[in-house]
Design a protein around this motif. Sequence first.
Motif, PDB file in Angstrom:
ATOM      1  N   ASP A 172     -56.653   6.308  43.002  1.00  0.00           N
ATOM      2  CA  ASP A 172     -57.448   6.153  44.473  1.00  0.00           C
ATOM      3  C   ASP A 172     -56.660   5.191  45.211  1.00  0.00           C
ATOM      4  OD1 ASP A 172     -59.139   5.459  46.497  1.00  0.00           O
ATOM      5  OD2 ASP A 172     -60.903   5.507  45.085  1.00  0.00           O
TER       6      ASP A 172
ATOM      7  N   GLU B 135     -57.108   3.953  47.983  1.00  0.00           N
ATOM      8  CA  GLU B 135     -57.842   2.617  48.547  1.00  0.00           C
ATOM      9  C   GLU B 135     -58.350   1.662  47.608  1.00  0.00           C
ATOM     10  OE1 GLU B 135     -60.064   5.952  50.549  1.00  0.00           O
ATOM     11  OE2 GLU B 135     -60.376   4.532  52.099  1.00  0.00           O
TER      12      GLU B 135
ATOM     13  N   TYR C 151     -57.911   6.135  64.713  1.00  0.00           N
ATOM     14  CA  TYR C 151     -57.249   7.051  63.795  1.00  0.00           C
ATOM     15  C   TYR C 151     -55.634   6.891  64.208  1.00  0.00           C
ATOM     16  CZ  TYR C 151     -55.176  11.266  62.116  1.00  0.00           C
ATOM     17  OH  TYR C 151     -54.445  12.145  61.648  1.00  0.00           O
TER      18      TYR C 151
ATOM     19  N   ILE D 182     -52.668  20.427  53.191  1.00  0.00           N
ATOM     20  CA  ILE D 182     -51.187  20.714  53.349  1.00  0.00           C
ATOM     21  C   ILE D 182     -50.533  20.481  51.974  1.00  0.00           C
ATOM     22  CG2 ILE D 182     -49.183  19.385  54.276  1.00  0.00           C
ATOM     23  CD1 ILE D 182     -50.743  19.068  57.011  1.00  0.00           C
TER      24      ILE D 182
ATOM     25  N   ALA E 119     -52.041  12.291  52.451  1.00  0.00           N
ATOM     26  CA  ALA E 119     -53.606  11.990  52.550  1.00  0.00           C
ATOM     27  C   ALA E 119     -54.043  11.533  53.716  1.00  0.00           C
ATOM     28  CB  ALA E 119     -53.802  10.718  51.346  1.00  0.00           C
TER      29      ALA E 119
ATOM     30  N   ARG F 174     -51.411  24.599  58.770  1.00  0.00           N
ATOM     31  CA  ARG F 174     -50.787  23.718  57.882  1.00  0.00           C
ATOM     32  C   ARG F 174     -50.031  24.255  56.892  1.00  0.00           C
ATOM     33  NH1 ARG F 174     -56.547  22.979  58.634  1.00  0.00           N
ATOM     34  NH2 ARG F 174     -57.033  20.771  58.740  1.00  0.00           N
TER      35      ARG F 174
ATOM     36  N   ARG G 249     -58.076  11.419  43.570  1.00  0.00           N
ATOM     37  CA  ARG G 249     -58.933  10.293  43.216  1.00  0.00           C
ATOM     38  C   ARG G 249     -60.279  10.865  42.488  1.00  0.00           C
ATOM     39  NH1 ARG G 249     -62.155   8.570  48.578  1.00  0.00           N
ATOM     40  NH2 ARG G 249     -62.424  10.842  49.513  1.00  0.00           N
TER      41      ARG G 249
HETATM   42  N1  NAP Z   1     -56.500  17.644  61.548  1.00  0.00           N
HETATM   43  C1  NAP Z   1     -55.704  17.615  62.470  1.00  0.00           C
HETATM   44  O1  NAP Z   1     -55.568  18.508  63.531  1.00  0.00           O
HETATM   45  C2  NAP Z   1     -54.376  16.566  62.087  1.00  0.00           C
HETATM   46  C3  NAP Z   1     -53.393  16.835  63.020  1.00  0.00           C
HETATM   47  C4  NAP Z   1     -52.177  15.864  62.841  1.00  0.00           C
HETATM   48  C5  NAP Z   1     -51.935  15.368  61.512  1.00  0.00           C
HETATM   49  N2  NAP Z   1     -53.225  15.266  60.571  1.00  0.00           N
HETATM   50  C6  NAP Z   1     -53.082  14.576  59.567  1.00  0.00           C
HETATM   51  O2  NAP Z   1     -52.579  15.527  58.552  1.00  0.00           O
HETATM   52  C7  NAP Z   1     -52.606  14.940  57.102  1.00  0.00           C
HETATM   53  C8  NAP Z   1     -53.255  16.052  56.238  1.00  0.00           C
HETATM   54  O3  NAP Z   1     -54.108  16.974  56.850  1.00  0.00           O
HETATM   55  P1  NAP Z   1     -54.798  17.954  55.706  1.00  0.00           P
HETATM   56  O4  NAP Z   1     -55.804  18.822  56.629  1.00  0.00           O
HETATM   57  O5  NAP Z   1     -54.133  18.451  54.727  1.00  0.00           O
HETATM   58  O6  NAP Z   1     -56.123  16.910  54.869  1.00  0.00           O
HETATM   59  P2  NAP Z   1     -57.105  16.989  54.139  1.00  0.00           P
HETATM   60  O7  NAP Z   1     -57.263  18.368  53.789  1.00  0.00           O
HETATM   61  O8  NAP Z   1     -58.255  16.475  54.621  1.00  0.00           O
HETATM   62  O9  NAP Z   1     -56.634  16.250  52.908  1.00  0.00           O
HETATM   63  C9  NAP Z   1     -56.600  14.826  52.770  1.00  0.00           C
HETATM   64  C10 NAP Z   1     -56.650  14.638  51.231  1.00  0.00           C
HETATM   65  O10 NAP Z   1     -56.625  13.072  51.286  1.00  0.00           O
HETATM   66  C11 NAP Z   1     -57.261  12.789  50.034  1.00  0.00           C
HETATM   67  N3  NAP Z   1     -57.753  11.184  50.005  1.00  0.00           N
HETATM   68  C12 NAP Z   1     -58.484  10.849  51.001  1.00  0.00           C
HETATM   69  N4  NAP Z   1     -58.932   9.511  50.672  1.00  0.00           N
HETATM   70  C13 NAP Z   1     -58.115   9.171  49.149  1.00  0.00           C
HETATM   71  C14 NAP Z   1     -57.883   8.142  48.504  1.00  0.00           C
HETATM   72  N5  NAP Z   1     -58.628   6.740  48.783  1.00  0.00           N
HETATM   73  N6  NAP Z   1     -57.187   8.347  47.453  1.00  0.00           N
HETATM   74  C15 NAP Z   1     -56.445   9.432  47.114  1.00  0.00           C
HETATM   75  N7  NAP Z   1     -56.573  10.558  47.952  1.00  0.00           N
HETATM   76  C16 NAP Z   1     -57.336  10.476  49.089  1.00  0.00           C
HETATM   77  C17 NAP Z   1     -58.528  13.491  50.153  1.00  0.00           C
HETATM   78  O11 NAP Z   1     -59.046  13.834  48.695  1.00  0.00           O
HETATM   79  P3  NAP Z   1     -60.992  13.691  48.590  1.00  0.00           P
HETATM   80  O12 NAP Z   1     -60.895  15.243  48.378  1.00  0.00           O
HETATM   81  O13 NAP Z   1     -60.869  12.925  47.239  1.00  0.00           O
HETATM   82  O14 NAP Z   1     -61.264  13.258  49.760  1.00  0.00           O
HETATM   83  C18 NAP Z   1     -57.972  15.006  50.475  1.00  0.00           C
HETATM   84  O15 NAP Z   1     -57.562  15.624  49.510  1.00  0.00           O
HETATM   85  C19 NAP Z   1     -53.814  13.959  57.281  1.00  0.00           C
HETATM   86  O16 NAP Z   1     -53.107  12.631  57.080  1.00  0.00           O
HETATM   87  C20 NAP Z   1     -53.997  13.912  58.699  1.00  0.00           C
HETATM   88  O17 NAP Z   1     -54.521  12.967  59.189  1.00  0.00           O
HETATM   89  C21 NAP Z   1     -54.221  16.096  60.997  1.00  0.00           C
END
Ligand code: NAP
Length: 214
Positions: A51, A53, A129, A12, A74, A177, A32
Amino acid sequence: MQVTIAGAHGQIARQLTTFLRSTGHHVRGLIRSEDQFADIESDGGEPVLLDLENCTPEEFDEALDGSDVVVFAAGAGPNSGPERKNTLDRDGAIKTVESAVRVGADRFLIVSSMGADDPPQDDETFSVYLRAKAAADEAVRSADIPAVIVRPGKLTDGSATGAVELGESVERGEITRADVAAVLTEIIDSGNGDGRTIEIVGGSTPIEDAVGAL
Ligand SMILES: NC(=O)c1ccc[n+]([C@@H]2O[C@H](COP(=O)([O-])OP(=O)(O)OC[C@H]3O[C@@H](n4cnc5c(N)ncnc54)[C@H](OP(=O)(O)O)[C@@H]3O)[C@@H](O)[C@H]2O)c1
């Protein structure tokens, strides 16, 4: 505006960066891994290593300094266990909003999730979660900053349709997304939605109208 995105290499977040750049904003992307610098730059963003966390409040504040809007996009991801739901989805988000308040940002947006309004109490990872998301949303709501909590349904890939179903409570469903990124962009551009928690799924209302009605 200066928009800072936490978790900028997410699916996203990267589309959000592209949309925000096309409407003239400056985007700082918190990531990170140095390996992701080139991707953020190719989206038009300014990569900053942080980072979420494993950094100090001072490092947080340095990264967020000068932000008009801070977006938490994130996520620990589907392959992570309960521990990282708490360290990233809950605590990472809480640390981000606390820093946004300290640096004097004007607004905060968080990508939450449908289901966070009434999370199950069992030990399933998905329940942990949803409780992490609920706790983060509560911290955002009580923080001293205008904020919008955006709760998408199940995320899918695919291009933006430009239309959604948006409201305090909507029927469960899916959303691309790209449409989530478009809704976030419209919230930032319009200034609408502060103080609101909204659910979004794919639908038939043009995003500009749906956000305009907030
Ligand atoms: N999947 C679903 O159906 C769904 C539904 C509703 C809401 N959501 C929420 O939507 C949001 C975004 O979704 P998305 O698909 O765009 O997510 P995504 O592609 O999985 O991206 C999450 C990002 O967070 C980063 N991240 C994780 N830990 C980190 C840290 N310690 N420091 C800095 N960056 C960190 C990851 O980086 P790395 O590459 O370094 O790991 C990754 O780039 C999330 O909050 C998710 O929970 C998901």
